[in-house]
Design a protein around this motif. Structure first.
Motif, PDB file in Angstrom:
ATOM      1  N   LEU A 196       2.521  11.677 -10.609  1.00 31.28           N
ATOM      2  CA  LEU A 196       2.014  13.057 -10.638  1.00 31.28           C
ATOM      3  C   LEU A 196       3.143  14.073 -10.745  1.00 31.28           C
ATOM      4  CD1 LEU A 196      -0.920  13.066  -8.071  1.00 31.28           C
ATOM      5  CD2 LEU A 196      -1.036  13.511 -10.514  1.00 31.28           C
ATOM      6  N   VAL A 197       4.197  13.868  -9.980  1.00 24.80           N
ATOM      7  CA  VAL A 197       5.326  14.801 -10.035  1.00 24.80           C
ATOM      8  C   VAL A 197       5.976  14.773 -11.409  1.00 24.80           C
ATOM      9  CG1 VAL A 197       7.645  15.233  -9.137  1.00 24.80           C
ATOM     10  CG2 VAL A 197       5.770  14.802  -7.556  1.00 24.80           C
ATOM     11  N   LEU A 198       6.180  13.570 -11.951  1.00 21.44           N
ATOM     12  CA  LEU A 198       6.792  13.473 -13.274  1.00 21.44           C
ATOM     13  C   LEU A 198       5.920  14.098 -14.355  1.00 21.44           C
ATOM     14  CD1 LEU A 198       8.196   9.839 -13.153  1.00 21.44           C
ATOM     15  CD2 LEU A 198       9.530  11.921 -13.428  1.00 21.44           C
ATOM     16  N   MET A 199       4.628  13.872 -14.294  1.00 22.78           N
ATOM     17  CA  MET A 199       3.756  14.348 -15.354  1.00 22.78           C
ATOM     18  C   MET A 199       3.544  15.858 -15.320  1.00 22.78           C
ATOM     19  SD  MET A 199       3.220  11.730 -17.118  1.00 22.78           S
ATOM     20  CE  MET A 199       1.860  12.020 -18.190  1.00 22.78           C
ATOM     21  N   TYR A 200       3.359  16.425 -14.132  1.00 27.39           N
ATOM     22  CA  TYR A 200       3.002  17.839 -14.069  1.00 27.39           C
ATOM     23  C   TYR A 200       4.174  18.745 -13.723  1.00 27.39           C
ATOM     24  CZ  TYR A 200      -1.824  16.617 -14.708  1.00 27.39           C
ATOM     25  OH  TYR A 200      -2.986  16.152 -15.250  1.00 27.39           O
ATOM     26  N   PHE A 201       4.896  18.437 -12.652  1.00 22.23           N
ATOM     27  CA  PHE A 201       5.959  19.347 -12.239  1.00 22.23           C
ATOM     28  C   PHE A 201       7.201  19.220 -13.107  1.00 22.23           C
ATOM     29  CE2 PHE A 201       3.547  19.075  -8.177  1.00 22.23           C
ATOM     30  CZ  PHE A 201       3.133  20.386  -8.174  1.00 22.23           C
ATOM     31  N   MET A 202       7.409  18.055 -13.715  1.00 20.70           N
ATOM     32  CA  MET A 202       8.533  17.889 -14.636  1.00 20.70           C
ATOM     33  C   MET A 202       8.068  17.976 -16.091  1.00 20.70           C
ATOM     34  SD  MET A 202      10.777  15.081 -12.605  1.00 20.70           S
ATOM     35  CE  MET A 202      12.205  15.316 -13.630  1.00 20.70           C
ATOM     36  N   HIS A 203       6.803  18.271 -16.306  1.00 16.36           N
ATOM     37  CA  HIS A 203       6.202  18.566 -17.613  1.00 16.36           C
ATOM     38  C   HIS A 203       6.305  17.440 -18.627  1.00 16.36           C
ATOM     39  CE1 HIS A 203       5.412  22.757 -16.577  1.00 16.36           C
ATOM     40  NE2 HIS A 203       6.570  22.732 -15.950  1.00 16.36           N
ATOM     41  N   LEU A 204       6.359  16.184 -18.185  1.00 15.54           N
ATOM     42  CA  LEU A 204       6.376  15.082 -19.142  1.00 15.54           C
ATOM     43  C   LEU A 204       5.057  14.970 -19.889  1.00 15.54           C
ATOM     44  CD1 LEU A 204       8.279  12.133 -17.461  1.00 15.54           C
ATOM     45  CD2 LEU A 204       8.973  13.521 -19.391  1.00 15.54           C
ATOM     46  N   LYS A 205       3.989  15.447 -19.277  1.00 10.06           N
ATOM     47  CA  LYS A 205       2.688  15.385 -19.940  1.00 10.06           C
ATOM     48  C   LYS A 205       2.667  16.249 -21.198  1.00 10.06           C
ATOM     49  CE  LYS A 205      -2.197  16.053 -19.183  1.00 10.06           C
ATOM     50  NZ  LYS A 205      -3.263  16.346 -18.266  1.00 10.06           N
ATOM     51  N   PHE A 206       3.440  17.313 -21.200  1.00 10.30           N
ATOM     52  CA  PHE A 206       3.385  18.277 -22.297  1.00 10.30           C
ATOM     53  C   PHE A 206       4.579  18.186 -23.241  1.00 10.30           C
ATOM     54  CE2 PHE A 206       1.534  20.136 -18.405  1.00 10.30           C
ATOM     55  CZ  PHE A 206       0.208  20.032 -18.783  1.00 10.30           C
TER      56      PHE A 206
ATOM     57  N   ALA B 233       0.832  -1.208   0.000  1.00  8.33           N
ATOM     58  CA  ALA B 233       0.000   0.000   0.000  1.00  8.33           C
ATOM     59  C   ALA B 233       0.864   1.254   0.000  1.00  8.33           C
ATOM     60  CB  ALA B 233      -0.927  -0.009   1.213  1.00  8.33           C
ATOM     61  N   ALA B 234       1.926   1.262   0.787  1.00 12.47           N
ATOM     62  CA  ALA B 234       2.814   2.424   0.822  1.00 12.47           C
ATOM     63  C   ALA B 234       3.497   2.635  -0.532  1.00 12.47           C
ATOM     64  CB  ALA B 234       3.856   2.254   1.919  1.00 12.47           C
ATOM     65  N   LEU B 235       3.893   1.548  -1.180  1.00 19.04           N
ATOM     66  CA  LEU B 235       4.531   1.657  -2.496  1.00 19.04           C
ATOM     67  C   LEU B 235       3.552   2.136  -3.563  1.00 19.04           C
ATOM     68  CD1 LEU B 235       6.873  -1.455  -2.574  1.00 19.04           C
ATOM     69  CD2 LEU B 235       7.529   0.944  -2.503  1.00 19.04           C
ATOM     70  N   ILE B 236       2.300   1.742  -3.454  1.00 18.44           N
ATOM     71  CA  ILE B 236       1.298   2.220  -4.420  1.00 18.44           C
ATOM     72  C   ILE B 236       1.134   3.731  -4.301  1.00 18.44           C
ATOM     73  CG2 ILE B 236      -1.184   2.193  -4.932  1.00 18.44           C
ATOM     74  CD1 ILE B 236      -1.094  -0.828  -4.385  1.00 18.44           C
ATOM     75  N   PHE B 237       1.045   4.232  -3.068  1.00 15.69           N
ATOM     76  CA  PHE B 237       0.955   5.682  -2.886  1.00 15.69           C
ATOM     77  C   PHE B 237       2.211   6.381  -3.400  1.00 15.69           C
ATOM     78  CE2 PHE B 237      -2.342   4.756   0.387  1.00 15.69           C
ATOM     79  CZ  PHE B 237      -3.350   5.534  -0.169  1.00 15.69           C
ATOM     80  N   ALA B 238       3.376   5.788  -3.175  1.00 13.18           N
ATOM     81  CA  ALA B 238       4.626   6.384  -3.646  1.00 13.18           C
ATOM     82  C   ALA B 238       4.676   6.439  -5.167  1.00 13.18           C
ATOM     83  CB  ALA B 238       5.814   5.602  -3.100  1.00 13.18           C
ATOM     84  N   VAL B 239       4.211   5.388  -5.809  1.00 15.78           N
ATOM     85  CA  VAL B 239       4.203   5.359  -7.278  1.00 15.78           C
ATOM     86  C   VAL B 239       3.240   6.407  -7.829  1.00 15.78           C
ATOM     87  CG1 VAL B 239       3.503   3.955  -9.260  1.00 15.78           C
ATOM     88  CG2 VAL B 239       4.987   2.986  -7.523  1.00 15.78           C
ATOM     89  N   LEU B 240       2.052   6.519  -7.234  1.00 17.44           N
ATOM     90  CA  LEU B 240       1.089   7.520  -7.692  1.00 17.44           C
ATOM     91  C   LEU B 240       1.638   8.936  -7.528  1.00 17.44           C
ATOM     92  CD1 LEU B 240      -2.233   5.994  -6.328  1.00 17.44           C
ATOM     93  CD2 LEU B 240      -1.448   6.080  -8.697  1.00 17.44           C
ATOM     94  N   LYS B 241       2.290   9.192  -6.403  1.00 21.80           N
ATOM     95  CA  LYS B 241       2.874  10.521  -6.192  1.00 21.80           C
ATOM     96  C   LYS B 241       3.993  10.784  -7.189  1.00 21.80           C
ATOM     97  CE  LYS B 241       3.782  10.079  -1.831  1.00 21.80           C
ATOM     98  NZ  LYS B 241       4.173  10.302  -0.443  1.00 21.80           N
ATOM     99  N   SER B 242       4.807   9.779  -7.467  1.00 18.77           N
ATOM    100  CA  SER B 242       5.896   9.945  -8.429  1.00 18.77           C
ATOM    101  C   SER B 242       5.365  10.242  -9.826  1.00 18.77           C
ATOM    102  CB  SER B 242       6.763   8.688  -8.473  1.00 18.77           C
ATOM    103  OG  SER B 242       7.336   8.441  -7.232  1.00 18.77           O
TER     104      SER B 242
END
Length: 95
Positions: free
Chosen positions: A55-65, A44-53
């Motif tokens: 989100l950070v990669l997609m939005y704050f590191m702009h991989l989505k765009f 469960a802790a790893l699932i939350f860590a993966v989801l947070k990672s």
């Protein structure tokens, strides 16, 4: 911009929403440690860590765009990391 590059402007509202979701995931991962899930606590802790990672990669590191090749390279590195960790755990398990 030069050479056909496009600047992508992300609204502050998007960053605030992602920040709130990250905070919810963080508090949830801390809260899940208070519940005895047995062998599933780490999962469960790893699932939350993966989801947070993600989100950070997609939005704050702009991989989505960015170009999709950057997302593929990032996914490849993460896959390689997972394989190395798996091999390490298997080595430790079968000693």
């Amino acid at each position: 911009m030069e050479n056909g590059q496009h600047a992508h402007i992300v609204k502050y509202k998007t960053f605030v929403v992602v920040l709130i979701v990250l905070l919810v995931f963080t508090f949830s991962s801390v809260g899940i440690t208070q519940i005895d899930l047995g062998v599933y606590s780490v999962t469960a802790a790893l699932i939350f860590a993966v989801l947070k990672s993600i989100l950070v990669l997609m939005y704050f590191m702009h991989l989505k765009f960015d170009k999709k090749v950057y997302a593929l390279m990032t996914a490849g590195i993460i896959l390689l990391l997972m394989i190395v960790i798996l091999v390490t755990f298997l080595d430790y398990l079968y000693r």
